[in-house]
Write a protein that holds these residues in place. Structure first.
Motif, mmCIF file in Angstrom:
data_model
loop_
_atom_site.group_PDB
_atom_site.id
_atom_site.type_symbol
_atom_site.label_atom_id
_atom_site.label_comp_id
_atom_site.label_asym_id
_atom_site.label_seq_id
_atom_site.Cartn_x
_atom_site.Cartn_y
_atom_site.Cartn_z
ATOM 1 N N VAL A 192 37.941 65.069 0.373
ATOM 2 C CA VAL A 192 37.385 66.422 0.324
ATOM 3 C C VAL A 192 38.485 67.413 -0.043
ATOM 4 C CG1 VAL A 192 35.587 65.905 2.008
ATOM 5 C CG2 VAL A 192 37.798 66.748 2.803
ATOM 6 N N ASP A 193 38.064 68.583 -0.508
ATOM 7 C CA ASP A 193 39.021 69.642 -0.837
ATOM 8 C C ASP A 193 39.600 70.227 0.447
ATOM 9 O OD1 ASP A 193 38.502 69.337 -3.532
ATOM 10 O OD2 ASP A 193 36.916 70.856 -3.545
ATOM 11 N N LYS A 194 40.914 70.251 0.526
ATOM 12 C CA LYS A 194 41.566 70.859 1.686
ATOM 13 C C LYS A 194 42.954 71.332 1.285
ATOM 14 C CE LYS A 194 42.572 66.175 3.362
ATOM 15 N NZ LYS A 194 42.346 65.219 4.464
ATOM 16 N N PRO A 195 43.464 72.358 1.955
ATOM 17 C CA PRO A 195 44.769 72.906 1.578
ATOM 18 C C PRO A 195 45.893 71.903 1.825
ATOM 19 C CG PRO A 195 44.012 73.847 3.650
ATOM 20 C CD PRO A 195 42.860 73.076 3.087
ATOM 21 N N PHE A 196 46.945 72.056 1.037
ATOM 22 C CA PHE A 196 48.091 71.155 1.189
ATOM 23 C C PHE A 196 48.829 71.451 2.489
ATOM 24 C CE2 PHE A 196 52.632 70.318 0.767
ATOM 25 C CZ PHE A 196 52.605 68.954 0.499
ATOM 26 N N LEU A 247 52.327 64.318 3.579
ATOM 27 C CA LEU A 247 53.361 63.473 2.975
ATOM 28 C C LEU A 247 53.784 62.352 3.915
ATOM 29 C CD1 LEU A 247 55.610 66.260 1.407
ATOM 30 C CD2 LEU A 247 53.883 64.861 0.254
ATOM 31 N N MET A 248 53.317 62.425 5.151
ATOM 32 C CA MET A 248 53.700 61.441 6.152
ATOM 33 C C MET A 248 52.741 60.252 6.139
ATOM 34 S SD MET A 248 56.379 62.742 7.503
ATOM 35 C CE MET A 248 56.566 61.761 9.003
ATOM 36 N N PRO A 249 53.245 59.045 6.406
ATOM 37 C CA PRO A 249 52.365 57.869 6.482
ATOM 38 C C PRO A 249 51.275 58.072 7.526
ATOM 39 C CG PRO A 249 54.667 57.210 6.458
ATOM 40 C CD PRO A 249 54.658 58.700 6.630
ATOM 41 N N ASP A 250 50.098 57.555 7.213
ATOM 42 C CA ASP A 250 48.945 57.795 8.069
ATOM 43 C C ASP A 250 48.022 56.582 8.028
ATOM 44 O OD1 ASP A 250 45.889 58.958 8.012
ATOM 45 O OD2 ASP A 250 47.155 60.003 9.462
ATOM 46 N N SER A 307 50.051 53.987 2.609
ATOM 47 C CA SER A 307 49.706 54.771 3.795
ATOM 48 C C SER A 307 49.999 56.257 3.605
ATOM 49 C CB SER A 307 50.461 54.250 5.025
ATOM 50 O OG SER A 307 51.863 54.367 4.851
ATOM 51 N N ASN A 308 50.418 56.635 2.404
ATOM 52 C CA ASN A 308 50.627 58.046 2.093
ATOM 53 C C ASN A 308 49.274 58.694 1.797
ATOM 54 O OD1 ASN A 308 51.002 60.351 0.051
ATOM 55 N ND2 ASN A 308 53.075 60.060 0.836
ATOM 56 N N PRO A 309 48.919 59.775 2.478
ATOM 57 C CA PRO A 309 47.609 60.403 2.264
ATOM 58 C C PRO A 309 47.331 60.784 0.818
ATOM 59 C CG PRO A 309 48.589 61.240 4.272
ATOM 60 C CD PRO A 309 49.645 60.396 3.607
ATOM 61 N N LEU A 310 48.345 61.234 0.094
ATOM 62 C CA LEU A 310 48.121 61.625 -1.300
ATOM 63 C C LEU A 310 47.742 60.416 -2.152
ATOM 64 C CD1 LEU A 310 51.038 64.180 -1.840
ATOM 65 C CD2 LEU A 310 48.659 64.622 -1.189
ATOM 66 N N VAL A 311 48.357 59.282 -1.868
ATOM 67 C CA VAL A 311 48.043 58.059 -2.609
ATOM 68 C C VAL A 311 46.648 57.560 -2.241
ATOM 69 C CG1 VAL A 311 48.674 55.637 -2.963
ATOM 70 C CG2 VAL A 311 50.456 57.391 -2.855
#
Length: 232
Positions: free
Chosen positions: A194-198, A203-206, A27-31
């Protein structure tokens, strides 16, 4: 509860902890973006007028819900970009025929109206002439999309197609249709990553990240199963 009653709390606690860790990870957006992006990155979008003229534009279904009460008409989901992209390619003159794929899975949707027929209803709302449509209304999965569509195309002597599906599904889609002997040009759409700024919030579960992870894992499993069965 059973493990606790038997005095074996440690294995139970380990299972619960492992489940929490896996859920937090996926559920981590980066993952989620990394997993789904690894599928989408194989294919790049392009302007509709940059594609060559082909025999047919093939749109894979899996984006509608039938007009069951209280709905008054066919409703659409996230993958509706597939149909929109297919219609754009048609209007750009990339082919004279739009092939709509998808059969009936009545036990899942509670309707005898095929996905292809539901898509056809939507194209009429967008002003596409019925004579420009070819319906493949028997398939229940991606493999059958390719199998049954190839038969319909060969009946007309057609070989070269633009294949329209979600970017994350394109690897399997192209493999299936090429396996049927068709000359396939990928026309991906429905890009999620999509490309978007950090942002620290990433880092939060989503919930959406968990959905992206699930979609990617499902697709990788599908690719593996299709490869083992010789569909690719």
């Amino acid at each position: 509860v059973v493990l606790h009653a038997r005095g074996r709390t440690r294995p139970g606690q380990s299972c619960v902890l492992a489940g929490i860790v896996v859920a937090m990870l996926f559920s981590n957006p980066l993952v989620g973006e990394a997993l789904l992006g690894s599928l989408e990155d194989d294919f790049s979008p392009a302007p509709v007028d940059s594609y060559p003229v082909v025999d047919a534009i093939v749109v894979l279904g899996g984006m509608t819900a039938p007009p069951l009460p209280p709905r008054l008409q066919v409703e659409v989901g996230d993958a509706f970009d597939r149909l929109l992209h297919g219609m754009r390619l048609l209007r750009a003159g990339r082919a004279s025929t739009l092939v709509l794929c998808g059969g009936v899975i009545s036990y899942l949707v509670g309707s005898e109206l095929s996905e292809a027929e539901r898509l056809a209803r939507l194209t009429l709302e967008y002003g596409i002439a019925p004579g420009r449509l070819l319906l493949e209304d028997k398939s229940r999965n991606t493999y059958e999309n390719g199998l049954f569509t190839a038969r319909r195309l060969r009946e007309r002597g057609w070989q070269r197609i633009l294949l329209v599906t979600s970017a994350s599904h394109m690897r399997r889609g192209v493999g299936v249709f090429e396996r049927q002997g068709l000359d396939v040009i990928a026309a991906p759409t429905d890009f999620v990553v999509v490309d978007k700024p950090f942002s620290p919030m990433r880092l939060m579960p989503d919930v959406e990240a968990l959905r992206a992870s699930s979609r990617a894992v499902k697709e990788y499993v599908g690719i593996l199963v299709y490869w083992l069965r010789g569909y690719l």
